[in-house]
Design a protein around this motif. Structure first.
Motif, PDB file in Angstrom:
ATOM      1  N   ASP A  45       0.831  -1.203   0.000  1.00  0.00           N
ATOM      2  CA  ASP A  45       0.000   0.000   0.000  1.00  0.00           C
ATOM      3  C   ASP A  45       0.865   1.252   0.000  1.00  0.00           C
ATOM      4  N   ALA A  46       2.079   1.127   0.547  1.00  0.00           N
ATOM      5  CA  ALA A  46       2.971   2.276   0.642  1.00  0.00           C
ATOM      6  C   ALA A  46       4.411   1.814   0.535  1.00  0.00           C
ATOM      7  N   LEU A  47       5.244   2.647  -0.103  1.00  0.00           N
ATOM      8  CA  LEU A  47       6.681   2.400  -0.162  1.00  0.00           C
ATOM      9  C   LEU A  47       7.403   3.522   0.571  1.00  0.00           C
ATOM     10  N   VAL A  48       8.350   3.120   1.410  1.00  0.00           N
ATOM     11  CA  VAL A  48       9.172   4.072   2.145  1.00  0.00           C
ATOM     12  C   VAL A  48      10.578   4.006   1.559  1.00  0.00           C
ATOM     13  N   ASP A  49      10.986   5.061   0.885  1.00  0.00           N
ATOM     14  CA  ASP A  49      12.265   5.114   0.178  1.00  0.00           C
ATOM     15  C   ASP A  49      13.358   5.560   1.147  1.00  0.00           C
ATOM     16  N   ILE A  50      14.357   4.688   1.375  1.00  0.00           N
ATOM     17  CA  ILE A  50      15.453   5.022   2.290  1.00  0.00           C
ATOM     18  C   ILE A  50      16.743   5.336   1.540  1.00  0.00           C
ATOM     19  N   SER A  51      16.668   5.471   0.229  1.00  0.00           N
ATOM     20  CA  SER A  51      17.886   5.635  -0.568  1.00  0.00           C
ATOM     21  C   SER A  51      18.623   6.934  -0.285  1.00  0.00           C
ATOM     22  N   GLY A  52      17.973   7.894   0.344  1.00  0.00           N
ATOM     23  CA  GLY A  52      18.623   9.163   0.629  1.00  0.00           C
ATOM     24  C   GLY A  52      19.289   9.233   1.989  1.00  0.00           C
ATOM     25  N   LEU A  53      19.304   8.129   2.730  1.00  0.00           N
ATOM     26  CA  LEU A  53      19.875   8.136   4.089  1.00  0.00           C
ATOM     27  C   LEU A  53      21.373   7.867   3.998  1.00  0.00           C
ATOM     28  N   SER A  54      22.139   8.939   3.930  1.00  0.00           N
ATOM     29  CA  SER A  54      23.580   8.815   3.669  1.00  0.00           C
ATOM     30  C   SER A  54      24.319   8.062   4.764  1.00  0.00           C
ATOM     31  N   GLU A  55      23.771   8.036   5.986  1.00  0.00           N
ATOM     32  CA  GLU A  55      24.463   7.320   7.062  1.00  0.00           C
ATOM     33  C   GLU A  55      24.487   5.809   6.854  1.00  0.00           C
ATOM     34  N   LEU A  56      23.692   5.318   5.911  1.00  0.00           N
ATOM     35  CA  LEU A  56      23.672   3.881   5.617  1.00  0.00           C
ATOM     36  C   LEU A  56      24.571   3.523   4.436  1.00  0.00           C
ATOM     37  N   GLU A  57      25.281   4.496   3.899  1.00  0.00           N
ATOM     38  CA  GLU A  57      26.149   4.242   2.755  1.00  0.00           C
ATOM     39  C   GLU A  57      27.572   3.909   3.214  1.00  0.00           C
ATOM     40  N   GLY A  58      28.411   3.577   2.258  1.00  0.00           N
ATOM     41  CA  GLY A  58      29.833   3.399   2.515  1.00  0.00           C
ATOM     42  C   GLY A  58      30.206   2.028   3.050  1.00  0.00           C
ATOM     43  N   HIS A  59      31.499   1.769   3.028  1.00  0.00           N
ATOM     44  CA  HIS A  59      32.047   0.541   3.594  1.00  0.00           C
ATOM     45  C   HIS A  59      33.454   0.825   4.087  1.00  0.00           C
ATOM     46  N   GLU A  60      33.906   0.018   5.036  1.00  0.00           N
ATOM     47  CA  GLU A  60      35.210   0.265   5.665  1.00  0.00           C
ATOM     48  C   GLU A  60      35.852  -1.062   6.052  1.00  0.00           C
ATOM     49  N   ILE A  61      37.132  -1.190   5.724  1.00  0.00           N
ATOM     50  CA  ILE A  61      37.898  -2.362   6.133  1.00  0.00           C
ATOM     51  C   ILE A  61      38.863  -1.930   7.225  1.00  0.00           C
ATOM     52  N   GLY A  62      38.601  -2.327   8.457  1.00  0.00           N
ATOM     53  CA  GLY A  62      39.459  -1.993   9.578  1.00  0.00           C
ATOM     54  C   GLY A  62      40.392  -3.134   9.923  1.00  0.00           C
ATOM     55  N   ALA A  63      41.191  -2.922  10.933  1.00  0.00           N
ATOM     56  CA  ALA A  63      42.128  -3.960  11.352  1.00  0.00           C
ATOM     57  C   ALA A  63      41.405  -5.162  11.945  1.00  0.00           C
ATOM     58  N   ASP A  64      40.286  -4.911  12.604  1.00  0.00           N
ATOM     59  CA  ASP A  64      39.568  -5.976  13.302  1.00  0.00           C
ATOM     60  C   ASP A  64      38.204  -6.299  12.702  1.00  0.00           C
ATOM     61  N   ARG A  65      37.590  -5.318  12.010  1.00  0.00           N
ATOM     62  CA  ARG A  65      36.246  -5.545  11.498  1.00  0.00           C
ATOM     63  C   ARG A  65      36.093  -4.932  10.119  1.00  0.00           C
ATOM     64  N   ILE A  66      35.210  -5.535   9.346  1.00  0.00           N
ATOM     65  CA  ILE A  66      34.767  -4.979   8.076  1.00  0.00           C
ATOM     66  C   ILE A  66      33.327  -4.521   8.273  1.00  0.00           C
ATOM     67  N   ARG A  67      33.056  -3.282   7.893  1.00  0.00           N
ATOM     68  CA  ARG A  67      31.699  -2.745   8.002  1.00  0.00           C
ATOM     69  C   ARG A  67      31.195  -2.382   6.611  1.00  0.00           C
ATOM     70  N   LEU A  68      30.015  -2.888   6.275  1.00  0.00           N
ATOM     71  CA  LEU A  68      29.392  -2.647   4.984  1.00  0.00           C
ATOM     72  C   LEU A  68      28.055  -1.958   5.222  1.00  0.00           C
TER      73      LEU A  68
END
Length: 332
Positions: A45-68
């Motif tokens: 019935d409804a779509l909620v578009d989250i594509s503009g939420l920049s805090e959910l973008e990016g990825h990082e490879i650290g020494a101990d963890r990978i964050r996607l």
């Protein structure tokens, strides 16, 4: 496609609140949602578009963890030289998953939540599909075509296969999923995100209404560097796996110290071959032990007539992936 309301979320909390309403769905890259809406499988019935939420973008490879980030694009992560060097199987499982156009649009969060490719689920001309129409039966189990169906984790209500490539890598390497919902945040082990069909195949994950995947995290382990994703499919480009394996190795001389094996294209949920892993730890990795691990990985398979070919194929894929991973660390 029926009419629906559209909201572009301005914040994560607003998105979670809007998505918790009855009949609402989340959309990001849209490569799965729009497809299912076009064929009448999903009718929100409804779509909620989250594509503009920049805090959910990016990825990082650290020494101990990978964050996607959940909104990181498949192509961005797959093509990152740092990802390719640190974790080849991650890049390969994304690169082999779809066409370039889809990889450029699709997000990681959407990818892990994609729906089955079972033809009886996707074709509404078939009334018998417990996943799409609970209680209606299962056309595959009622004499239908089963070459694409699960040989692990199916039930008397559903034998649909989970189709994703990335998930095989995530389940093998102890990934976790971070979420945000109306009730706050939580962290879910990736191996517990998807649920077996049982008597309720329409319930596919443990996510609550309005709960949004925000990130995927993995602990960095040595086995990531000598990793490989091998996929057997009907054609070389843009086809779903008949059987696949994501593997990683850590060796102590000629002895396997650590091994990870995730299976794709063969189960109702992302599947880890723990018995095959156990057979290799503390042993040498040779062609013979790799093939035995492949056999063990599929020893408990429960195929239907049309899917029985996946047992031999899957065993070969596991063995091949292990030997390729070994070659990446200079083994012979």
């Amino acid at each position: 496609m029926k009419n629906f309301a559209y909201t572009r979320a301005g914040s994560l909390s607003a998105a979670a609140e809007a998505a918790s309403a009855e009949g609402a769905d989340i959309i990001a890259g849209g490569t799965t949602m729009v497809d299912l809406m076009k064929i009448g499988v999903r009718n929100p019935d409804a779509l909620v578009d989250i594509s503009g939420l920049s805090e959910l973008e990016g990825h990082e490879i650290g020494a101990d963890r990978i964050r996607l980030g959940a909104l990181a694009r498949m192509s961005t992560v797959a093509d990152d030289p740092d990802v390719i060097a640190a974790f080849p199987a991650l890049s390969e499982s994304l690169w082999k998953a779809a066409s370039p156009q889809l990889r450029n649009a699709a997000t990681l969060g959407g990818n892990i939540l994609q729906r089955t490719r079972c033809p009886y689920f996707r074709d509404t001309a078939y009334s018998q599909c417990n996943k799409r129409n609970p209680g209606s039966g299962c056309a595959a189990l009622d004499g239908g075509e089963t070459t694409l169906h699960a040989i692990f984790g199916g039930s008397e209500a559903c034998v649909a296969m989970y189709p994703g490539d990335l998930a095989a890598t995530l389940v093998a390497f102890d990934a976790t999923v971070a979420t945000r919902g109306p009730g706050g945040t939580r962290t879910i082990p990736f191996a517990e995100l998807h649920v077996l069909p049982g008597d309720t195949p329409e319930i596919e994950t443990v996510l609550e209404p309005g709960e949004i995947v925000t990130a995927i995290e993995l602990p960095v382990v040595p086995a990531m560097r000598a990793s490989h994703y091998l996929k057997a499919r009907d054609r070389e480009s843009y086809a779903f796996a008949a059987a696949s394996a994501a593997v990683g190795l850590e060796m102590d001389g000629d002895t396997v110290r650590d091994v990870r094996i995730g299976l794709g294209g063969v189960a109702a949920v992302p599947w880890r071959a723990t018995a095959a892993e156990d057979s290799l730890r503390g042993s040498p990795l040779t062609e013979a032990t790799a093939r035995e691990a492949g056999r063990i990985a599929f020893a408990d398979a429960q195929p239907l007539e049309g899917s029985a070919y996946k047992i031999a194929l899957g065993a070969d894929v596991v063995a091949g992936a292990l030997l390729q991973a070994k070659s990446r660390m200079g083994g012979e």
